[in-house]
Write a protein that holds these residues in place. Structure first.
Motif, PDB file in Angstrom:
ATOM      1  N   THR A   1      37.159  66.970  53.035  1.00 24.38           N
ATOM      2  CA  THR A   1      35.910  66.502  52.322  1.00 24.38           C
ATOM      3  C   THR A   1      36.292  66.450  50.902  1.00 24.38           C
ATOM      4  O   THR A   1      36.721  67.863  50.335  1.00 24.38           O
ATOM      5  N   ASN A   2      35.942  65.713  50.067  1.00 24.25           N
ATOM      6  CA  ASN A   2      35.714  65.664  48.516  1.00 24.25           C
ATOM      7  C   ASN A   2      34.391  65.631  48.090  1.00 24.25           C
ATOM      8  O   ASN A   2      33.487  65.335  48.796  1.00 24.25           O
ATOM      9  N   THR A   3      34.370  65.253  46.639  1.00 22.80           N
ATOM     10  CA  THR A   3      33.090  65.047  46.119  1.00 22.80           C
ATOM     11  C   THR A   3      32.368  63.917  46.508  1.00 22.80           C
ATOM     12  O   THR A   3      31.199  63.600  46.293  1.00 22.80           O
ATOM     13  N   VAL A   4      33.050  62.854  47.083  1.00 23.32           N
ATOM     14  CA  VAL A   4      32.620  61.594  47.535  1.00 23.32           C
ATOM     15  C   VAL A   4      32.078  61.827  48.909  1.00 23.32           C
ATOM     16  O   VAL A   4      31.148  60.986  49.288  1.00 23.32           O
ATOM     17  N   GLY A   5      32.578  62.591  49.891  1.00 27.22           N
ATOM     18  CA  GLY A   5      32.067  62.881  51.245  1.00 27.22           C
ATOM     19  C   GLY A   5      33.287  63.235  52.105  1.00 27.22           C
ATOM     20  O   GLY A   5      34.420  63.513  51.767  1.00 27.22           O
ATOM     21  N   THR A   6      32.977  63.254  53.274  1.00 20.29           N
ATOM     22  CA  THR A   6      33.839  63.437  54.553  1.00 20.29           C
ATOM     23  C   THR A   6      34.554  62.145  55.171  1.00 20.29           C
ATOM     24  O   THR A   6      34.043  61.289  55.084  1.00 20.29           O
ATOM     25  N   GLN A   7      35.965  62.376  55.269  1.00 22.70           N
ATOM     26  CA  GLN A   7      36.460  61.467  55.767  1.00 22.70           C
ATOM     27  C   GLN A   7      36.178  60.862  57.066  1.00 22.70           C
ATOM     28  O   GLN A   7      35.554  61.405  57.899  1.00 22.70           O
TER      29      GLN A   7
END
Length: 220
Positions: free
Chosen positions: A112-118
């Protein structure tokens, strides 16, 4: 739609009848969800043995990634305790040790990054290693020069999921005294120093890292 393949430096050029001018370089950075870098993996390991599972992702931004691991078997799905998970720049790894038959199954790693979860996790299947199967269709091929040599050829069986090798033991048929032992990565052996008219037993043993053996015995 702007895709991540469009990342790069852009300029704008304007032209009229008098001149052409170009703008300053404008870098375009595109943020996107983490994506697994590796295809699904299958590992074979025995009970009590360690295996390291590496979960590598491509993401933007790729700093401060968070990773979550889940284990699944035929009984349930559970999250792997976070203290067992190591996280580094762009990847996470899990040192996994099956302790019983219930610890074999599949593991999924989500970043998960600031964009969302894979959208799709990195996947691992953990299978249990077992003993090798017996060699098959063994044949003895005497040499034609009466030199006391012969060749033994067998067909290897299933290796139990891990690397196997083969051991040929040559014994005196009357006393079962060990005469020589040979090792090879295939069940093909050249046996030397045999005496004409004497009976021998040749045992072909398959061995793997589970330290369990199955053998086949021949008599020239």
């Amino acid at each position: 739609m702007v895709r991540r393949t469009r990342v790069g430096n852009y300029t704008c050029t304007a032209t009229n009848s008098l001149s052409t001018t170009t703008s300053n370089v404008l870098p375009l950075n595109i943020k996107y969800l983490p994506v697994c870098l590796d295809v699904a993996q299958t590992v074979v390991v025995g009970e009590g043995e360690d295996v390291r599972l590496n979960c590598r992702v491509d993401a933007k931004p790729d700093h401060d990634l968070r990773f979550t691991w889940f284990f699944n078997n035929t009984l349930d799905t559970v999250e792997v305790e976070r203290h067992r998970v190591e996280v580094h720049d762009g990847y996470s790894y899990l040192d996994y040790t099956p302790r019983s038959s219930r610890d074999y199954g599949s593991l999924a790693c989500w970043a998960t990054n600031t964009v969302g979860t894979q959208a799709d996790p990195c996947q691992f299947t953990v299978l249990e290693a077992g003993p090798p199967d017996s060699v098959e269709d063994c044949e003895l091929i005497p040499q034609q020069d009466n030199s006391g040599r012969l060749e033994v050829k067998c067909i290897p069986g299933y290796n139990g999921g891990v690397t196997q090798w083969f051991v040929a033991s040559v014994l005196d048929a009357a006393t079962h005294t060990l005469i020589t032992t040979l090792q090879h990565n295939q069940p093909v052996f050249q046996v030397n120093g045999l005496r004409a008219g004497q009976d021998y037993l040749i045992t072909i043993t398959a061995v793997n890292t589970e330290v369990q053996v199955i053998h086949n015995t021949l008599m020239p």
